[in-house]
Design a protein around this motif. Structure first.
Motif, PDB file in Angstrom:
ATOM      1  N   LEU A  65       0.828  -1.208   0.000  1.00  0.00           N
ATOM      2  CA  LEU A  65       0.000   0.000   0.000  1.00  0.00           C
ATOM      3  C   LEU A  65       0.863   1.260   0.000  1.00  0.00           C
ATOM      4  O   LEU A  65       1.603   1.508   0.949  1.00  0.00           O
ATOM      5  CB  LEU A  65      -0.909  -0.013   1.232  1.00  0.00           C
ATOM      6  N   GLY A  66       0.753   2.017  -1.053  1.00  0.00           N
ATOM      7  CA  GLY A  66       1.523   3.247  -1.109  1.00  0.00           C
ATOM      8  C   GLY A  66       1.722   3.719  -2.528  1.00  0.00           C
ATOM      9  O   GLY A  66       1.007   4.582  -3.025  1.00  0.00           O
ATOM     10  N   THR A  67       2.678   3.137  -3.200  1.00  0.00           N
ATOM     11  CA  THR A  67       3.075   3.627  -4.511  1.00  0.00           C
ATOM     12  C   THR A  67       1.937   3.577  -5.524  1.00  0.00           C
ATOM     13  O   THR A  67       1.772   4.496  -6.324  1.00  0.00           O
ATOM     14  CB  THR A  67       4.250   2.802  -5.045  1.00  0.00           C
ATOM     15  N   GLY A  68       1.154   2.504  -5.514  1.00  0.00           N
ATOM     16  CA  GLY A  68       0.099   2.359  -6.502  1.00  0.00           C
ATOM     17  C   GLY A  68      -0.900   3.487  -6.471  1.00  0.00           C
ATOM     18  O   GLY A  68      -1.412   3.910  -7.502  1.00  0.00           O
ATOM     19  N   ILE A  69      -1.185   4.010  -5.280  1.00  0.00           N
ATOM     20  CA  ILE A  69      -2.136   5.102  -5.154  1.00  0.00           C
ATOM     21  C   ILE A  69      -1.434   6.451  -5.154  1.00  0.00           C
ATOM     22  O   ILE A  69      -1.815   7.367  -5.861  1.00  0.00           O
ATOM     23  CB  ILE A  69      -2.979   4.921  -3.869  1.00  0.00           C
ATOM     24  N   PHE A  70      -0.393   6.580  -4.389  1.00  0.00           N
ATOM     25  CA  PHE A  70       0.257   7.870  -4.237  1.00  0.00           C
ATOM     26  C   PHE A  70       1.091   8.280  -5.449  1.00  0.00           C
ATOM     27  O   PHE A  70       1.333   9.455  -5.665  1.00  0.00           O
ATOM     28  CB  PHE A  70       1.159   7.866  -2.998  1.00  0.00           C
ATOM     29  N   VAL A  71       1.555   7.323  -6.239  1.00  0.00           N
ATOM     30  CA  VAL A  71       2.443   7.659  -7.352  1.00  0.00           C
ATOM     31  C   VAL A  71       1.912   7.150  -8.689  1.00  0.00           C
ATOM     32  O   VAL A  71       1.746   7.913  -9.641  1.00  0.00           O
ATOM     33  CB  VAL A  71       3.868   7.101  -7.101  1.00  0.00           C
ATOM     34  N   ILE A  72       1.612   5.857  -8.791  1.00  0.00           N
ATOM     35  CA  ILE A  72       1.284   5.255 -10.087  1.00  0.00           C
ATOM     36  C   ILE A  72      -0.110   5.630 -10.596  1.00  0.00           C
ATOM     37  O   ILE A  72      -0.336   5.688 -11.804  1.00  0.00           O
ATOM     38  CB  ILE A  72       1.395   3.711  -9.998  1.00  0.00           C
ATOM     39  N   LEU A  73      -1.053   5.902  -9.706  1.00  0.00           N
ATOM     40  CA  LEU A  73      -2.422   6.203 -10.131  1.00  0.00           C
ATOM     41  C   LEU A  73      -2.456   7.304 -11.186  1.00  0.00           C
ATOM     42  O   LEU A  73      -3.129   7.179 -12.211  1.00  0.00           O
ATOM     43  CB  LEU A  73      -3.274   6.619  -8.929  1.00  0.00           C
ATOM     44  N   GLY A  74      -1.733   8.381 -10.944  1.00  0.00           N
ATOM     45  CA  GLY A  74      -1.742   9.500 -11.874  1.00  0.00           C
ATOM     46  C   GLY A  74      -1.189   9.164 -13.244  1.00  0.00           C
ATOM     47  O   GLY A  74      -1.526   9.820 -14.239  1.00  0.00           O
ATOM     48  N   GLN A  75      -0.343   8.143 -13.329  1.00  0.00           N
ATOM     49  CA  GLN A  75       0.198   7.727 -14.624  1.00  0.00           C
ATOM     50  C   GLN A  75      -0.739   6.767 -15.342  1.00  0.00           C
ATOM     51  O   GLN A  75      -0.733   6.682 -16.571  1.00  0.00           O
ATOM     52  CB  GLN A  75       1.566   7.063 -14.422  1.00  0.00           C
ATOM     53  N   ALA A  76      -1.546   6.027 -14.580  1.00  0.00           N
ATOM     54  CA  ALA A  76      -2.435   5.034 -15.183  1.00  0.00           C
ATOM     55  C   ALA A  76      -3.741   5.638 -15.684  1.00  0.00           C
ATOM     56  O   ALA A  76      -4.304   5.155 -16.671  1.00  0.00           O
ATOM     57  CB  ALA A  76      -2.736   3.927 -14.166  1.00  0.00           C
ATOM     58  N   VAL A  77      -4.230   6.685 -15.037  1.00  0.00           N
ATOM     59  CA  VAL A  77      -5.511   7.279 -15.428  1.00  0.00           C
ATOM     60  C   VAL A  77      -5.521   7.741 -16.885  1.00  0.00           C
ATOM     61  O   VAL A  77      -6.491   7.468 -17.613  1.00  0.00           O
ATOM     62  CB  VAL A  77      -5.879   8.446 -14.480  1.00  0.00           C
ATOM     63  N   PRO A  78      -4.492   8.432 -17.387  1.00  0.00           N
ATOM     64  CA  PRO A  78      -4.524   8.837 -18.799  1.00  0.00           C
ATOM     65  C   PRO A  78      -4.574   7.672 -19.776  1.00  0.00           C
ATOM     66  O   PRO A  78      -4.941   7.854 -20.944  1.00  0.00           O
ATOM     67  CB  PRO A  78      -3.214   9.627 -18.957  1.00  0.00           C
ATOM     68  N   LYS A  79      -4.208   6.473 -19.350  1.00  0.00           N
ATOM     69  CA  LYS A  79      -4.234   5.311 -20.235  1.00  0.00           C
ATOM     70  C   LYS A  79      -5.618   4.678 -20.331  1.00  0.00           C
ATOM     71  O   LYS A  79      -5.989   4.124 -21.359  1.00  0.00           O
ATOM     72  CB  LYS A  79      -3.232   4.259 -19.763  1.00  0.00           C
ATOM     73  N   ALA A  80      -6.382   4.721 -19.229  1.00  0.00           N
ATOM     74  CA  ALA A  80      -7.665   4.016 -19.186  1.00  0.00           C
ATOM     75  C   ALA A  80      -8.862   4.919 -18.945  1.00  0.00           C
ATOM     76  O   ALA A  80     -10.007   4.487 -19.120  1.00  0.00           O
ATOM     77  CB  ALA A  80      -7.624   2.938 -18.107  1.00  0.00           C
ATOM     78  N   GLY A  81      -8.625   6.175 -18.541  1.00  0.00           N
ATOM     79  CA  GLY A  81      -9.735   7.044 -18.190  1.00  0.00           C
ATOM     80  C   GLY A  81     -10.379   6.574 -16.891  1.00  0.00           C
ATOM     81  O   GLY A  81      -9.725   5.930 -16.063  1.00  0.00           O
ATOM     82  N   PRO A  82     -11.664   6.859 -16.699  1.00  0.00           N
ATOM     83  CA  PRO A  82     -12.354   6.416 -15.476  1.00  0.00           C
ATOM     84  C   PRO A  82     -12.304   4.900 -15.278  1.00  0.00           C
ATOM     85  O   PRO A  82     -12.410   4.411 -14.154  1.00  0.00           O
ATOM     86  CB  PRO A  82     -13.792   6.887 -15.700  1.00  0.00           C
ATOM     87  N   ALA A  83     -12.134   4.166 -16.367  1.00  0.00           N
ATOM     88  CA  ALA A  83     -12.069   2.703 -16.287  1.00  0.00           C
ATOM     89  C   ALA A  83     -10.802   2.216 -15.595  1.00  0.00           C
ATOM     90  O   ALA A  83     -10.592   1.011 -15.471  1.00  0.00           O
ATOM     91  CB  ALA A  83     -12.179   2.080 -17.671  1.00  0.00           C
ATOM     92  N   VAL A  84      -9.977   3.139 -15.118  1.00  0.00           N
ATOM     93  CA  VAL A  84      -8.803   2.733 -14.346  1.00  0.00           C
ATOM     94  C   VAL A  84      -9.232   1.940 -13.103  1.00  0.00           C
ATOM     95  O   VAL A  84      -8.477   1.111 -12.590  1.00  0.00           O
ATOM     96  CB  VAL A  84      -7.953   3.961 -13.940  1.00  0.00           C
ATOM     97  N   VAL A  85     -10.469   2.169 -12.659  1.00  0.00           N
ATOM     98  CA  VAL A  85     -11.009   1.385 -11.541  1.00  0.00           C
ATOM     99  C   VAL A  85     -11.060  -0.093 -11.918  1.00  0.00           C
ATOM    100  O   VAL A  85     -10.709  -0.969 -11.127  1.00  0.00           O
ATOM    101  CB  VAL A  85     -12.423   1.893 -11.154  1.00  0.00           C
ATOM    102  N   VAL A  86     -11.486  -0.360 -13.160  1.00  0.00           N
ATOM    103  CA  VAL A  86     -11.514  -1.737 -13.661  1.00  0.00           C
ATOM    104  C   VAL A  86     -10.089  -2.285 -13.774  1.00  0.00           C
ATOM    105  O   VAL A  86      -9.839  -3.461 -13.514  1.00  0.00           O
ATOM    106  CB  VAL A  86     -12.234  -1.815 -15.024  1.00  0.00           C
ATOM    107  N   SER A  87      -9.172  -1.418 -14.174  1.00  0.00           N
ATOM    108  CA  SER A  87      -7.767  -1.836 -14.282  1.00  0.00           C
ATOM    109  C   SER A  87      -7.243  -2.308 -12.933  1.00  0.00           C
ATOM    110  O   SER A  87      -6.526  -3.315 -12.853  1.00  0.00           O
ATOM    111  CB  SER A  87      -6.913  -0.674 -14.803  1.00  0.00           C
ATOM    112  N   PHE A  88      -7.600  -1.594 -11.868  1.00  0.00           N
ATOM    113  CA  PHE A  88      -7.181  -2.003 -10.528  1.00  0.00           C
ATOM    114  C   PHE A  88      -7.789  -3.351 -10.153  1.00  0.00           C
ATOM    115  O   PHE A  88      -7.134  -4.194  -9.545  1.00  0.00           O
ATOM    116  CB  PHE A  88      -7.572  -0.948  -9.490  1.00  0.00           C
ATOM    117  N   VAL A  89      -9.062  -3.549 -10.533  1.00  0.00           N
ATOM    118  CA  VAL A  89      -9.719  -4.819 -10.226  1.00  0.00           C
ATOM    119  C   VAL A  89      -9.090  -5.954 -11.018  1.00  0.00           C
ATOM    120  O   VAL A  89      -8.845  -7.046 -10.490  1.00  0.00           O
ATOM    121  CB  VAL A  89     -11.234  -4.732 -10.513  1.00  0.00           C
TER     122      VAL A  89
END
Length: 474
Positions: free
Chosen positions: A46-70
């Motif tokens: 718990l840490g990097t995925g939310i505090f750092v990587i999230l901002g890089q993943a959102v432009p790739k998937a849009g709101p569906a980044v939630v599905v990417s996490f799942v």
């Protein structure tokens, strides 16, 4: 004995277990409880995925980044169940390296251990790289100044020369680890509680600015975007297996290791999905800048309230969160090297145990020096994807290992059995391959070069020094 038989000779499970805890000059102490082991894995994850990587993943998937996490969580879950079975059956420090040695043979174990070096050492460096940005965000909100970019960013980033802040956090974690496993686990438990509270605070703040329209269109970049983001955020789940590296320092490893692995993954997944929903709801996905995302949660918290104090709290949580990840993952790396050294595959210095603190001091210092150089000189993005592919490869080996050990040694006592066998480990291996396929071609090239170097190291040193094959002839 033929070359092929030597390369794929397995180490007897009973021998692996019997050697547990023993090093050169001393033994590791069994001091860690179920609670500490669970928080150890949560701390590593718990840490990097939310505090750092999230901002890089959102432009790739849009709101569906939630599905990417799942999707990444499902991939991790299948592997986590396999880890849980093997951790309860072979409760030692080597994690998937030791599991591969017992099931698939020495060469595969070496490859797995080499991948774990990529997973642990490189992931620590990647995490540490983002620490300076959150430290600056915290200092800006509290005191109105920031540290210069020259010492908080890596070469290649805007104004970066050498990431001194990344080196500092690695050295601070190392200092704590040298005091002992129990002390490190206690400090980590405090860190984990702080960062969970801070992330829940972020969710409360972000949901006050929640707008449903931010989720339309939900998947603007399609399935390809979701898969690409899942491949990247899988990095966020690296660490759930950290408890398995503490197998020789757990009080009741056969019972506690499987539970700690599964509990930690459940906790982390729930928090990731909740935070991702809150972040997208508070800020449209098009406003996430993939080039400047290290402190995205702080920015979103400030935006939601229209003040700077929420970002101050989130930045403080990130500073603590990343420190916790660095602490626990360095621990895991040293214990894997400890097991490899005990088998003779790497130099003996890595298995030497300090009599006073009962920790591998030289091992820890060597690892810290290597990670410090990496963290200070290599940008985050390149590190994250390289780590993911090494981890996925190791996870695939663990899933295959469960299948092999069930077939080869069905009589072994297992404190946990993977449900829906053999479907679960098969799906685990398949999902790992699917996520690996989503990684960039340059990442595959880097992985191929890494593996080539690993094989050269094995045949130059490990093959001739292997304790398992000592005394055997062709």
């Amino acid at each position: 004995m033929t070359l092929a038989r030597r390369l794929f000779r397995t180490k007897p499970t009973e021998r692996i277990i019997a050697e547990g805890g023993h090093g050169e000059g001393g033994e590791l102490r069994r001091t860690m409880s179920l609670w500490q082991l669970t928080l150890f894995s949560v701390g590593a994850t718990l840490g990097t995925g939310i505090f750092v990587i999230l901002g890089q993943a959102v432009p790739k998937a849009g709101p569906a980044v939630v599905v990417s996490f799942v999707l990444a969580a499902i991939t991790a879950l299948f592997s986590a169940l396999s880890y849980a079975e093997l951790a309860g059956t072979i409760p030692v420090s080597g994690s998937s390296y030791s599991y591969a040695y017992a099931t698939l043979g020495e060469l595969v174990a070496w490859i797995c251990g080499w991948c774990l070096m990529l997973e642990y050492a490189v992931s620590v460096a990647a995490v540490a790289v983002g620490w300076g940005e959150y430290l600056n965000s915290f200092l800006r909100s509290l005191f109105g100044f920031t540290l210069p970019a020259a010492i908080t960013r890596s070469p290649g980033q805007d104004g970066g020369v050498i990431n001194v802040t990344a080196i500092v956090i690695v050295l601070l974690a190392t200092w704590l680890l040298l005091y002992g496993a129990s002390e490190s686990a206690t400090a980590n438990a405090i860190f984990v509680m702080i960062k969970v509270v801070v992330l829940l605070f972020f969710c409360v703040v972000a949901f006050t600015a929640f707008q449903a329209k931010n989720f339309t269109p939900f998947a603007p970049l399609g399935i390809a975007g979701i898969t690409a983001a899942a491949s990247q955020v899988f990095f966020s789940y690296i660490g759930f297996d950290a408890a398995s590296t503490a197998g020789e320092e757990a009080k009741n490893p056969k019972r506690d290791l499987p539970l700690a692995i599964i509990l930690s993954l459940a906790i982390v997944t729930a928090i990731y999905v909740l935070v991702a929903l809150a972040a997208i709801g508070a800020m449209p996905w098009t406003q996430f800048d993939p080039k400047h995302t290290e402190a995205s949660l702080s920015y979103i918290a400030d935006l939601a309230v229209g003040a700077t104090w929420p970002g101050l709290i989130v930045s403080f949580g990130a500073v603590i969160a990343i420190a916790s990840v660095v602490l626990t993952v360095i621990f895991g790396q040293t214990r894997i090297l400890f097991a490899m050294s005990r088998d003779g595959l790497i130099p003996r210095v890595f298995q030497r145990v300090d009599m006073r603190h009962q920790v591998p001091v030289a091992n820890t210092l060597i690892v810290a020096a290597f990670i410090s150089v990496l963290a200070g000189l290599v940008p985050l993005g390149q590190l994250a994807e390289a780590t993911s592919i090494g981890t996925l490869f190791a996870f695939a080996i663990v899933n295959i290992g469960v299948l092999v050990l069930r077939y080869r040694s069905p009589e072994l006592p297992r404190s946990f059995r993977t449900p829906l066998f053999p479907a679960t480990p098969v799906l685990g291996a398949v999902f790992c391959v699917i996520v690996m396929a989503g990684l960039a071609g340059v990442t595959w090239v880097a992985f191929g070069l890494w593996m080539a170097v690993g094989l050269i190291c094995y045949f130059l040193y490990g093959y001739g020094h292997s304790r398992l094959n000592a005394g055997w002839s062709e």
